[in-house]
Scaffold this motif. Sequence first.
Motif, mmCIF file in Angstrom:
data_model
loop_
_atom_site.group_PDB
_atom_site.id
_atom_site.type_symbol
_atom_site.label_atom_id
_atom_site.label_comp_id
_atom_site.label_asym_id
_atom_site.label_seq_id
_atom_site.Cartn_x
_atom_site.Cartn_y
_atom_site.Cartn_z
ATOM 1 N N LYS A 1 40.079 28.675 36.044
ATOM 2 C CA LYS A 1 39.566 29.866 36.705
ATOM 3 C C LYS A 1 40.223 31.073 36.027
ATOM 4 O O LYS A 1 41.450 31.123 35.902
ATOM 5 N N ALA A 2 39.408 32.011 35.600
ATOM 6 C CA ALA A 2 39.953 33.144 34.849
ATOM 7 C C ALA A 2 39.204 34.424 35.178
ATOM 8 O O ALA A 2 38.107 34.407 35.735
ATOM 9 N N ARG A 3 39.828 35.522 34.801
ATOM 10 C CA ARG A 3 39.162 36.825 34.866
ATOM 11 C C ARG A 3 39.447 37.550 33.553
ATOM 12 O O ARG A 3 40.320 37.151 32.774
ATOM 13 N N HIS A 4 38.668 38.599 33.313
ATOM 14 C CA HIS A 4 38.861 39.304 32.045
ATOM 15 C C HIS A 4 38.499 40.775 32.174
ATOM 16 O O HIS A 4 37.805 41.198 33.100
ATOM 17 N N LEU A 5 39.018 41.538 31.215
ATOM 18 C CA LEU A 5 38.619 42.923 31.019
ATOM 19 C C LEU A 5 37.767 42.949 29.766
ATOM 20 O O LEU A 5 38.156 42.400 28.726
ATOM 21 N N TYR A 6 36.619 43.584 29.849
ATOM 22 C CA TYR A 6 35.663 43.563 28.732
ATOM 23 C C TYR A 6 35.570 44.931 28.076
ATOM 24 O O TYR A 6 35.613 45.969 28.758
ATOM 25 N N ALA A 7 35.449 44.918 26.732
ATOM 26 C CA ALA A 7 35.250 46.164 25.984
ATOM 27 C C ALA A 7 34.250 45.907 24.871
ATOM 28 O O ALA A 7 34.178 44.809 24.321
ATOM 29 N N HIS A 8 33.480 46.949 24.529
ATOM 30 C CA HIS A 8 32.469 46.809 23.480
ATOM 31 C C HIS A 8 33.091 46.736 22.091
ATOM 32 O O HIS A 8 32.532 46.121 21.188
ATOM 33 N N ARG B 1 33.228 44.714 39.400
ATOM 34 C CA ARG B 1 34.365 45.550 39.801
ATOM 35 C C ARG B 1 35.064 44.942 41.005
ATOM 36 O O ARG B 1 36.290 44.820 41.031
ATOM 37 N N ASN B 2 34.280 44.556 41.998
ATOM 38 C CA ASN B 2 34.865 44.000 43.215
ATOM 39 C C ASN B 2 35.526 42.653 42.972
ATOM 40 O O ASN B 2 36.493 42.286 43.657
ATOM 41 N N ALA B 3 35.000 41.891 41.987
ATOM 42 C CA ALA B 3 35.577 40.584 41.666
ATOM 43 C C ALA B 3 36.708 40.702 40.660
ATOM 44 O O ALA B 3 37.282 39.693 40.235
ATOM 45 N N HIS B 4 37.038 41.943 40.275
ATOM 46 C CA HIS B 4 38.120 42.204 39.319
ATOM 47 C C HIS B 4 37.919 41.456 38.008
ATOM 48 O O HIS B 4 38.875 40.955 37.401
ATOM 49 N N GLY B 5 36.656 41.368 37.557
ATOM 50 C CA GLY B 5 36.359 40.759 36.265
ATOM 51 C C GLY B 5 36.360 39.244 36.263
ATOM 52 O O GLY B 5 36.389 38.627 35.188
ATOM 53 N N LEU C 1 42.204 48.347 36.314
ATOM 54 C CA LEU C 1 41.440 48.494 35.077
ATOM 55 C C LEU C 1 40.066 47.849 35.191
ATOM 56 O O LEU C 1 39.096 48.324 34.599
ATOM 57 N N ALA C 2 39.956 46.747 35.952
ATOM 58 C CA ALA C 2 38.654 46.127 36.170
ATOM 59 C C ALA C 2 37.744 47.061 36.963
ATOM 60 O O ALA C 2 36.556 47.206 36.660
ATOM 61 N N GLU C 3 38.297 47.705 37.970
ATOM 62 C CA GLU C 3 37.508 48.646 38.771
ATOM 63 C C GLU C 3 37.067 49.841 37.919
ATOM 64 O O GLU C 3 35.980 50.389 38.097
ATOM 65 N N LYS C 4 37.907 50.205 36.978
ATOM 66 C CA LYS C 4 37.593 51.344 36.103
ATOM 67 C C LYS C 4 36.610 50.957 34.999
ATOM 68 O O LYS C 4 35.710 51.725 34.643
ATOM 69 N N GLY C 5 36.751 49.742 34.473
ATOM 70 C CA GLY C 5 36.019 49.370 33.269
ATOM 71 C C GLY C 5 34.639 48.795 33.481
ATOM 72 O O GLY C 5 33.755 48.963 32.633
ATOM 73 N N GLN D 1 30.283 38.731 21.978
ATOM 74 C CA GLN D 1 29.724 39.840 22.750
ATOM 75 C C GLN D 1 30.544 41.113 22.662
ATOM 76 O O GLN D 1 30.078 42.183 23.050
ATOM 77 N N GLY D 2 31.779 41.035 22.193
ATOM 78 C CA GLY D 2 32.644 42.204 22.157
ATOM 79 C C GLY D 2 34.096 41.756 22.149
ATOM 80 O O GLY D 2 34.486 40.909 21.343
ATOM 81 N N TYR D 3 34.877 42.317 23.093
ATOM 82 C CA TYR D 3 36.297 41.965 23.179
ATOM 83 C C TYR D 3 36.656 41.696 24.637
ATOM 84 O O TYR D 3 36.154 42.358 25.551
ATOM 85 N N SER D 4 37.558 40.735 24.841
ATOM 86 C CA SER D 4 38.018 40.402 26.191
ATOM 87 C C SER D 4 39.536 40.288 26.220
ATOM 88 O O SER D 4 40.151 39.822 25.250
ATOM 89 N N ILE D 5 40.108 40.723 27.342
ATOM 90 C CA ILE D 5 41.519 40.470 27.654
ATOM 91 C C ILE D 5 41.499 39.511 28.833
ATOM 92 O O ILE D 5 40.930 39.818 29.882
ATOM 93 N N ILE D 6 42.097 38.347 28.667
ATOM 94 C CA ILE D 6 41.911 37.247 29.616
ATOM 95 C C ILE D 6 43.182 36.989 30.422
ATOM 96 O O ILE D 6 44.295 37.040 29.874
ATOM 97 N N GLN D 7 42.986 36.682 31.689
ATOM 98 C CA GLN D 7 44.090 36.212 32.529
ATOM 99 C C GLN D 7 43.649 34.939 33.248
ATOM 100 O O GLN D 7 42.607 34.918 33.907
#
Length: 582
Positions: free
Chosen positions: A159-166, A198-202, A187-191, A236-242
């Motif tokens: 189970k993971a979440r991520h921040l996505y960038a183009h 946003r609500n699922a925090h990525g 940052l998820a809410e912002k990005g 698809q772009g770039y991800s920061i994963i947790q």
Amino acid sequence: MRHSGQVKNSLTKQIRGKSLPRTIGFFLIAASALSIVHFLKRSVLEDAREDQLLAVIENRVINKEDFIAVYKQLKAKTDLPDNGQSRKEIFNTILEEELLIAEAEARGYDKDSHGSLQSERIQIQELLDAFHRKFILNAIVVSEDELRTLFVRFNTKIKARHLYAHNFKQADSLYTELHGGRTFEELAEKGFQDPQLRNAHGSVGWFSVDEMDPFFEDVAFTLGLGQISKPIRTAQGYSIIQVQDRITKPLLTEAEYAKHHSNLERYWRDRKAKKATRAFVDSLRQQLEISFHRDVVKELLEHINSRSHVAAAVEANNHLLNDERFAHKELVRSKLGVWNVRTLNQNARFTSEGQLHWVRNEENLEDFIAGLIIRAFMLSKAKELGLHKSVSYHTNIKRKQDEYLLERMQEIISEATIIPEDTLRQFFQHHKDKFLLPPQIQLREIVLNNAHDALVIKNRIASNASFEELAKTYSTRRWSAEKNGDAGSFSYQELGAYSDRIFPLEVGQWVGPIKIDAQYAFFKCVGKDSARARTFNEARTEIEKTLKPFWQRKTRQALLASIRRRAKVVAYPERLNSIQLN
């Protein structure tokens, strides 16, 4: 014993060797997908030993070695018995294919505009394949420890979440903010623009092997609980994963591992090849010192984005931007020299409209152009190394050109096959019971290439966004996207393995994402039809499909008979029985 038609179908459906992967950048050329394999070596008559000959067709030769190669390939995939009749059937099929190829050459199909273009495509692709084998594939080693680790991964869910960038700049900025004290949630809410993400925090939820982008997945499996990765480049772009949680199936046995060993090795070798290819390409990009004129890149991107989704392929147009005033503008510099837009057009002539659809921003376009430069470098180096002079290179070129000619002749046979109208109507009258129209469901679809986009679209649909507008904007299956996602009507049986998930939908209901091969699909029911008898016009396509193989064989045999009357053919079928297969 298999009938002649079955033997032919089996023979012509053998799988040829894989071409160089097309997933990294755009330095690769898409080779035409051919289902026919022609195993025969080509040689001139004087190079063949008389006692090894089975047939001579014009200047083409079938020898015992050719027959053995075909026979063993076929026997390995079927229960074909080794007897005189089977040998004769296979020999006749090989002979007929040789006759069709010889006829294609006599008609000049190997030298006309289409044939010349295909020949160039084949030569370039084969040279790239040879380079790829020499510098990447031959260096791939798969260890037992790697396979055991992979086996555990296949039995693990993360189970993971991520921040996505183009692009990397945006991703690096997010990473810096994380280490500056900002939280993942902030940052998820912002990005994320999508409110659900946003609500699922990525969150991407739970996944296992082969369910996410392979580079995303590889990093996720190496992270500990709570650990955050550096920016990772994906398709698809770039991800920061947790990673948030991990579950592994207990009691994995040695017997289970042994059972899946060969599939694990095949899968992991392919994954390592893709990873090694990307690393190799990235390294070349640095060495070639590629730099862009940003204004020209931006102008070119605006043109690409303005192209109609139904525009002809670049291969047909042979241009990315048909503007002579723009053609001479300097676009990019590298150790290969300066490229202007005209140079790019020339190097991109085998690029399809589907590949251009991948280009969404300036970074994508720069990757695309860099890929073409890298491809040009690889081709140059391959020639310097003399890879185009090897026996295997010329053998493969000839085999693939024969495949193309044979496929082209089969298309001509198919187009020339006309089923008489009265035959179609008589068949319908005598088999009306076979043409009852079962209950059907009318569907719209959205098809996506990756799990991240699928999650975004799922949340958009759940938030009551228009399914039709989402299909038109995001679906990668453009022929249905242009019709607001209209996929047509389907019976329960036509939906195959997905019937139980899709067919029960009521009008207005949707389901998805459903993973179909490497893609993710959503379906919405827009109508339902009850069972009824079909009219002749409604059944016509199915009737033609049913009768086409018989009439196509007649057309093929008539053409072969005509060719035999003109061609110089000498055959020695009596030598088949003396061939030792072991």
